[in-house]
Design a protein around this motif. Structure first.
Motif, short mmCIF file in Angstrom:
data_model
loop_
_atom_site.label_atom_id
_atom_site.label_comp_id
_atom_site.label_asym_id
_atom_site.label_seq_id
_atom_site.Cartn_x
_atom_site.Cartn_y
_atom_site.Cartn_z
N GLN A 24 4.34 0.50 -0.72
CA GLN A 24 3.69 1.27 -1.77
C GLN A 24 2.25 1.50 -1.34
O GLN A 24 1.45 0.55 -1.29
CB GLN A 24 3.73 0.53 -3.10
N PRO A 25 1.90 2.75 -0.97
CA PRO A 25 0.52 3.00 -0.54
C PRO A 25 -0.45 2.90 -1.71
O PRO A 25 -0.03 2.88 -2.87
CB PRO A 25 0.58 4.43 0.01
N ILE A 26 -1.71 2.84 -1.40
CA ILE A 26 -2.73 2.83 -2.43
C ILE A 26 -2.69 4.16 -3.18
O ILE A 26 -2.58 5.23 -2.55
CB ILE A 26 -4.12 2.57 -1.83
N LEU A 27 -2.73 4.08 -4.49
CA LEU A 27 -2.65 5.28 -5.33
C LEU A 27 -3.73 6.28 -4.93
O LEU A 27 -4.91 5.93 -4.84
CB LEU A 27 -2.81 4.88 -6.79
N GLY A 28 -3.29 7.51 -4.66
CA GLY A 28 -4.24 8.55 -4.27
C GLY A 28 -4.33 8.77 -2.77
O GLY A 28 -4.82 9.81 -2.32
N HIS A 29 -3.88 7.80 -2.00
CA HIS A 29 -3.87 7.98 -0.55
C HIS A 29 -2.74 8.92 -0.16
O HIS A 29 -1.64 8.86 -0.70
CB HIS A 29 -3.68 6.64 0.16
N ASN A 30 -3.03 9.81 0.80
CA ASN A 30 -2.01 10.79 1.18
C ASN A 30 -1.53 10.64 2.62
O ASN A 30 -0.76 11.48 3.10
CB ASN A 30 -2.53 12.22 0.95
N THR A 31 -1.98 9.60 3.30
CA THR A 31 -1.44 9.32 4.64
C THR A 31 -0.84 7.93 4.65
O THR A 31 -1.36 6.99 4.03
CB THR A 31 -2.51 9.42 5.74
N VAL A 32 0.30 7.82 5.33
CA VAL A 32 0.99 6.55 5.45
C VAL A 32 1.41 6.35 6.90
O VAL A 32 1.88 7.28 7.55
CB VAL A 32 2.24 6.49 4.55
N PHE A 33 1.20 5.13 7.38
CA PHE A 33 1.53 4.79 8.76
C PHE A 33 2.45 3.58 8.77
O PHE A 33 2.27 2.66 7.99
CB PHE A 33 0.26 4.42 9.54
N TRP A 34 3.39 3.58 9.67
CA TRP A 34 4.22 2.40 9.94
C TRP A 34 3.92 1.91 11.35
O TRP A 34 3.96 2.69 12.31
CB TRP A 34 5.71 2.73 9.84
N TYR A 35 3.64 0.62 11.45
CA TYR A 35 3.38 -0.03 12.74
C TYR A 35 4.34 -1.19 12.93
O TYR A 35 4.81 -1.79 11.97
CB TYR A 35 1.96 -0.61 12.79
N ARG A 36 4.55 -1.52 14.19
CA ARG A 36 5.31 -2.70 14.55
C ARG A 36 4.44 -3.55 15.45
O ARG A 36 3.82 -3.03 16.40
CB ARG A 36 6.60 -2.31 15.26
N GLN A 37 4.39 -4.85 15.17
CA GLN A 37 3.59 -5.77 15.97
C GLN A 37 4.47 -6.84 16.58
O GLN A 37 5.17 -7.56 15.86
CB GLN A 37 2.47 -6.40 15.14
N THR A 38 4.42 -6.95 17.89
CA THR A 38 5.11 -8.02 18.62
C THR A 38 4.15 -8.62 19.63
O THR A 38 3.14 -8.01 19.98
CB THR A 38 6.34 -7.50 19.38
N MET A 39 4.47 -9.81 20.07
CA MET A 39 3.64 -10.45 21.08
C MET A 39 3.66 -9.65 22.37
O MET A 39 2.64 -9.53 23.05
CB MET A 39 4.13 -11.88 21.33
#
Lengths: 114, 116
Positions: A24-39
């Motif tokens: 759930q993005p911050i209300l009013g924000h219009n960009t969303v990113f998905w990241y993956r973090q691994t060692m």
């Protein structure tokens, strides 16, 4: 205090199962990113949405991953079927396209695929 | 080639001392932005500071400052008066392109430990 929320926070599943992660993005924000973090790979961008439209998903394995924004308050990342190599922490971040200088990250979903 | 290089996998500093975390970048785009994020053991990513490629002055945010040396393509983070709570992973990141595109690349991070 506006924050990006992600569910679930932890997910353990077996290989072959479908996994759905929600943001759930911050209300009013219009960009969303998905990241993956691994060692091994560090932090990798998987997908990027602006005004709910996918702008870049070149970092995402297309055969098993899919990302959507059914509405402005929900972003989803699905893996089907899941594999052990998908084990990672998945972060969602949101921001304003008028201010590309800052992203607000969610707490992450720790995924373990057995 | 690596777009963001953080050569220090780990750094140690005494409480109240200043510390510099190194970051070099590689881009041919004249318009870019550089960021630093902090990731404490709790796992969240916290935005610290931003520097635009056209900014004339080094960015500062409280105890954080970004030592931007454009010709050397370096964007080092300086933390003054270190505190125990500064112990965390620190990531340098770069956005290339103008405001219409935002594809960030992150470095591998530097682990900072602050000793009492």
């Amino acid at each position: 205090d506006a924050r990006v929320t992600q569910t679930p926070r932890d997910k353990v599943t077996e290989m072959g199962q479908e996994v759905t992660m929600r943001c759930q993005p911050i209300l009013g924000h219009n960009t969303v990113f998905w990241y993956r973090q691994t060692m091994m790979q560090g932090l990798e961008l998987l997908a990027y949405f602006r005004n709910r439209a996918p702008l870049d998903d070149s970092g995402m394995p297309k055969d098993r991953f899919s990302a959507e924004m059914p509405d402005a308050t929900l972003a989803t990342l699905k893996i089907q079927p899941s594999e052990p190599r998908d084990s990672a922490v998945y972060f969602c971040a949101s921001g304003l396209s008028l201010n590309y200088n800052e992203q607000f990250f969610g707490p992450g979903t720790r995924l373990t695929v057995l | 080639a690596q777009k963001i290089t953080q050569t220090q996998p780990g750094m140690f500093v005494q409480e109240k001392e200043a510390v510099t975390l190194d970051c070099t970048y590689d881009t041919s785009d004249p318009s870019y932005g550089l960021f630093w994020y902090k990731q404490p053991s709790s796992g969240e990513m916290i935005f610290l500071i931003y520097q635009g490629s056209y900014d004339q002055q080094n960015a500062t945010e409280g105890r954080y400052s970004l030592n931007f040396q454009k010709a050397r393509k370096s964007a080092n983070l300086v933390i003054s008066a270190s505190q125990l709570g500064d112990s965390a992973m620190y990531f340098c990141a770069m956005r290339e392109g103008s405001g219409g595109s935002y594809i960030p690349t992150f470095g591998r991070g530097t682990s900072l430990i602050v000793h009492p």
